[in-house]
Design an enzyme around this catalytic site. Structure first.
Site, PDB file in Angstrom:
ATOM      1  N   ASP A 229       0.838  -1.204   0.000  1.00 48.26           N
ATOM      2  CA  ASP A 229       0.000   0.000   0.000  1.00 48.26           C
ATOM      3  C   ASP A 229       0.867   1.246   0.000  1.00 48.26           C
ATOM      4  O   ASP A 229       0.603   2.206   0.717  1.00 48.26           O
ATOM      5  CB  ASP A 229      -0.939   0.001   1.202  1.00 48.26           C
ATOM      6  CG  ASP A 229      -2.104   0.976   1.022  1.00 48.26           C
ATOM      7  OD1 ASP A 229      -2.456   1.261  -0.139  1.00 48.26           O
ATOM      8  OD2 ASP A 229      -2.650   1.449   2.026  1.00 48.26           O
ATOM      9  N   ASP A 572      20.265  40.790  11.644  1.00 43.79           N
ATOM     10  CA  ASP A 572      20.210  41.763  12.740  1.00 43.79           C
ATOM     11  C   ASP A 572      20.973  41.228  13.947  1.00 43.79           C
ATOM     12  O   ASP A 572      20.491  41.281  15.078  1.00 43.79           O
ATOM     13  CB  ASP A 572      18.752  42.053  13.109  1.00 43.79           C
ATOM     14  CG  ASP A 572      18.618  43.275  14.014  1.00 43.79           C
ATOM     15  OD1 ASP A 572      19.523  44.144  13.975  1.00 43.79           O
ATOM     16  OD2 ASP A 572      17.628  43.367  14.759  1.00 43.79           O
TER      17      ASP A 572
END
Length: 784
Positions: A229, A572
């Site tokens: 599956d 930053d």
């Protein structure tokens, strides 16, 4: 409502192996809403499966030869499906404490159907108390004989499988009327849906996921199990971005490599030809499905898809595959080898099995040993929600009140039918894993009032777009920091998304939760009680040792190098955004905070880009911009390194320097090392400072190169004595801190070029002179 391929698994209701789209997958679990059906197999032979339309799929795990002494036995199994008997699993060894329903707190309903329910649960007793699991609850009375067999088979298989890329069964137990399976709760969602919606990925990225999937199949086949599956809905992401194969309700045990099974099951688009024509199939059927998945990952389309199911099956049996021209020769070669309609000729069907696939040229760059040990980072880390979040589940179920109602026993001997069902995983007793804490993305942040769960305390910081307070969780009294961002002035979506993916890093501030109301975003973060890095120097009023500075810089570079490798630039990295989590200021507790200006690399369509995608497909000018941002991160750390070593900033002489003065010194790129303090500092430290502060970003070292620098590498052998204060003089560290802040502000506020009329440019003036001169010459000639 009808579903279509590509719909998020969350909308189907199940990210750990019970998909409502194929009821057979749910047969040992949950038969969810019939109108949610997507994958339906066709049967004409009633002996293959029940003809009941509410149970259109049957089990797919097929065991091809049970391993010796594996603790279970299969009785009277017949591979032609002509008859079936119950499976005795009474010999399964149990270990550790026995579980029962009272040990689990019901949190949410994840799915519901005619067989029972799936719950999100938290363990409230035992050594793993606090862990969150998925719990399948099945009503014995509603399980037909075939369903009972599949339920025990799934439990049997999962109890004997321990593999990093396969979902783990932790407990199995029963009451008189119900069966319980306790499984991993996988929050990362469906791999293919997530990637198709969030990230651009390449053939190299596909290799990673396909290789992990190949290892999972190899393990299953080594146990004699055919999965049967293999499809996108059954391949999910864990918290780190690795795959987990789920849902063993359609698998089959007890066939050897030369025997076949004849069941017609699975999802049509992924079925091998031999499954469709019912001539019998073996483990090689999984390799055809692997090829379908590979094709879908590489192209975004299924290789065989007709107008309806019958047309799709006809294409699988007869149609010629159209190979996309943009795939590499290695990828095309592997696909052709997997798409052999004669299963005996299919790659992997030979005597070496999966090893044939692993040796293929497509996987030439994959180290399968490192991959199995999870020593290779996934190309993509999902943005995860809180540990008990159900944002990827159908709200139709999750909004319901979780209630495990009593059930009547299946029959007088109902408990005996499931004799030996109970199970406790060895790992439950041996492993004590920390629960990963992360958070929802902003679009699905908690919308109940933040103050319902937290008490706001004193303010501890503020910025241009946010304010930071201490806060205390009412339930636990534990303290955190809450960053409150006003939505009207700043979009915090990118910051939250970055922290969702990367706050697990040791030196990145931890994000625990996110709330949202009409005006603000509330980010619940780790409380950094040690304060700012430079405040430590201010309080000491002296410089540290080279050894201490190197340890600090190594940790910061470690974090920045990781962020850059994940296509993130902080942009930053000021001293104020580097904090200590612990009051003692130990370098191991360093945290980089405030990702408000951080950027992730994104394609033009807004999707995230993996490193492979960025390198192969991004325009040079975009790469230059990304490189510039990252180079600025290194430069910022270079300024900090200079300051920690010398007690002075490289470009600001004092708090009264103007931005223009600072920028002039930065532009000159000259770093003076004539001060007496430099005489006490090693040559290796000086070399790293110069390389991190190189004015040319193309020559400047990267974070990775800086981390590999000799000075960092030998940090344990560096002098442990403080840098001599007599050489430095009496330090006014507060002024040093102010000067450093002035430097960062000057860079951040660098004046933009003032645009003037085109005619005022030097080029325009020169051209005008040329025109005037030409006209003058022309007139002179005419007059002559």
């Amino acid at each position: 409502m009808g579903l279509q391929r590509g719909m998020p698994l969350a909308q189907l209701g199940e990210p750990f192996g019970i998909t409502p789209s194929s009821i057979e997958n749910v047969s040992p679990g949950i038969d969810q809403c019939k109108d949610h059906r997507m994958d339906v197999s066709m049967r004409s032979d009633p002996t293959d499966c029940s003809s009941d339309t509410t149970n259109t799929f049957h089990s797919s795990i097929h065991i091809i030869q049970p391993p010796p002494n594996n603790g279970f036995r299969l009785m009277n199994w017949k591979t032609d499906s002509s008859s079936e008997t119950e499976i005795d699993i009474g010999d399964v060894r149990k270990c550790g404490e026995k579980a029962d329903p009272r040990q689990f707190e019901l949190l949410k309903v994840l799915g519901q159907g005619s067989f029972g329910k799936v719950f999100l649960v938290r363990k409230v007793r035992g050594r793993d108390s606090g862990h969150v699991y998925a719990m399948k609850v099945l009503k014995k009375a509603t399980l037909k004989v075939r369903d009972r067999q599949r339920t025990k088979l799934e439990r049997n298989i999962l109890a004997h499988i321990s593999h990093p890329f396969i979902v783990k069964l932790h407990y199995a137990f029963q009451t008189e009327g119900k069966l319980y399976l306790i499984l991993d709760f996988l929050r990362g969602g469906d791999l293919f849906t997530r990637l198709s919606k969030e990230v651009m990925f390449t053939e190299d990225d596909v290799k990673f996921y396909l290789a992990e999937l190949t290892l999972a199949l190899e393990h299953l086949h080594s146990l004699g199990i055919v999965y049967r599956d293999l499809k996108p809905e059954n391949i999910l992401l864990d918290a780190d971005g690795h795959i987990k194969v789920t849902d063993f309700g359609l698998s089959k045990e007890a066939i050897d490599s030369e025997k076949k099974t004849y069941s017609f099951c699975g999802t049509v688009e992924y079925m091998a030809p031999e499954v469709i024509n019912r001539r019998g199939h073996s483990m090689a059927a999984d390799f055809w499905s692997l090829g379908v998945l590979m094709f879908e990952m590489l192209t975004g389309h299924l290789p065989f898809q007709g107008r309806d199911r019958n047309d799709t099956m006809t294409q699988i049996l007869k149609a010629k595959l159209s190979m996309p021209h943009f795939l590499t020769q290695e990828a095309q070669s592997l696909l052709r080898a997997l798409f052999k309609r004669n299963s005996q000729n299919r790659l992997g069907a030979g005597p070496d099995g999966v090893e044939e696939i692993k040796r293929h040229a497509f996987f030439a760059k994959i180290d399968f040993v490192k991959l199995l040990n999870k020593e290779i980072d996934p190309p993509f880390k999902p943005a995860l929600s809180t540990v008990d979040s159900t944002s990827y589940f159908d709200p139709e179920f999750t909004k319901r009140t979780p209630k495990d109602s009593p059930a009547l026993p299946a029959s007088a001997n109902g408990h005996e039918i499931f004799r030996g069902f109970s199970f406790v995983s060895n790992a439950v007793m041996e492993e004590r894993k920390l629960i990963a804490k992360s958070v929802r993305s902003v679009p699905t942040a908690k919308t109940n009032p933040f103050t319902d769960d937290y008490e706001i305390l004193e303010k501890i910081g503020n910025g241009a777009h946010s304010v930071v307070h201490k806060c205390q969780m009412k339930a636990t009294r534990r303290k955190y920091a809450v960053k409150i961002v006003k939505k009207a002035v700043f979009d915090a979506t990118e910051e939250v998304d970055i922290l969702l993916r990367h706050s697990h890093h040791q030196f990145v501030v931890k994000l625990f939760d996110v709330y949202e109301d009409e005006t603000a975003i509330y980010m619940i973060e780790e409380l950094c009680e040690g304060g700012e890095l430079l405040d430590k120097l201010v309080n000491k009023k002296s410089l540290g040792s080279e050894k201490e500075v190197a340890a600090i810089m190594a940790n910061l570079l470690n974090a920045v190098q990781y962020l850059h490798s994940q296509q993130v630039a902080h942009r930053d990295l000021t001293a104020a955004n580097i904090l200590f989590a612990l009051k003692d200021g130990d370098p191991s507790s360093l945290r980089i905070v405030d990702f408000g200006f951080a950027k992730q690399s994104r394609a033009e369509n807004g999707m995230l880009m993996t490193p492979c995608y960025t390198a192969q497909f991004v325009a040079p000018e975009v790469l230059r911009k990304q490189g510039y941002d990252r180079s600025c991160d290194v430069w910022s750390l270079g300024v900090l390194l200079h300051t920690m070593l010398t007690g002075c900033t490289p470009f600001a002489m004092g708090p009264n320097d103007t931005p223009d003065q600072i920028l002039q010194r930065v532009g000159d790129g000259k770093i003076s090392m004539t001060h007496p303090v430099w005489d006490t500092i090693s040559d290796e430290a000086k070399d790293l400072v110069r390389k991190m502060l190189d004015v040319d970003p193309n020559r400047r070292v990267t974070a990775k190169q800086a981390l590999q620098h000799k000075w960092i590498g030998q940090k344990e052998a560096l002098p442990d004595r403080p840098i001599q204060s007599e050489q430095v003089g009496e330090l006014d560290m507060q002024n040093v801190k102010v000067a450093l802040e002035q430097t960062y502000k000057a860079i951040a506020s660098a004046p933009s070029v003032q645009l003037r009329p085109v005619g005022s440019s030097a080029l325009a003036k020169r051209r005008m002179k040329e025109i005037l001169y030409a006209n003058y010459t022309k007139n002179v000639s005419a007059n002559a």
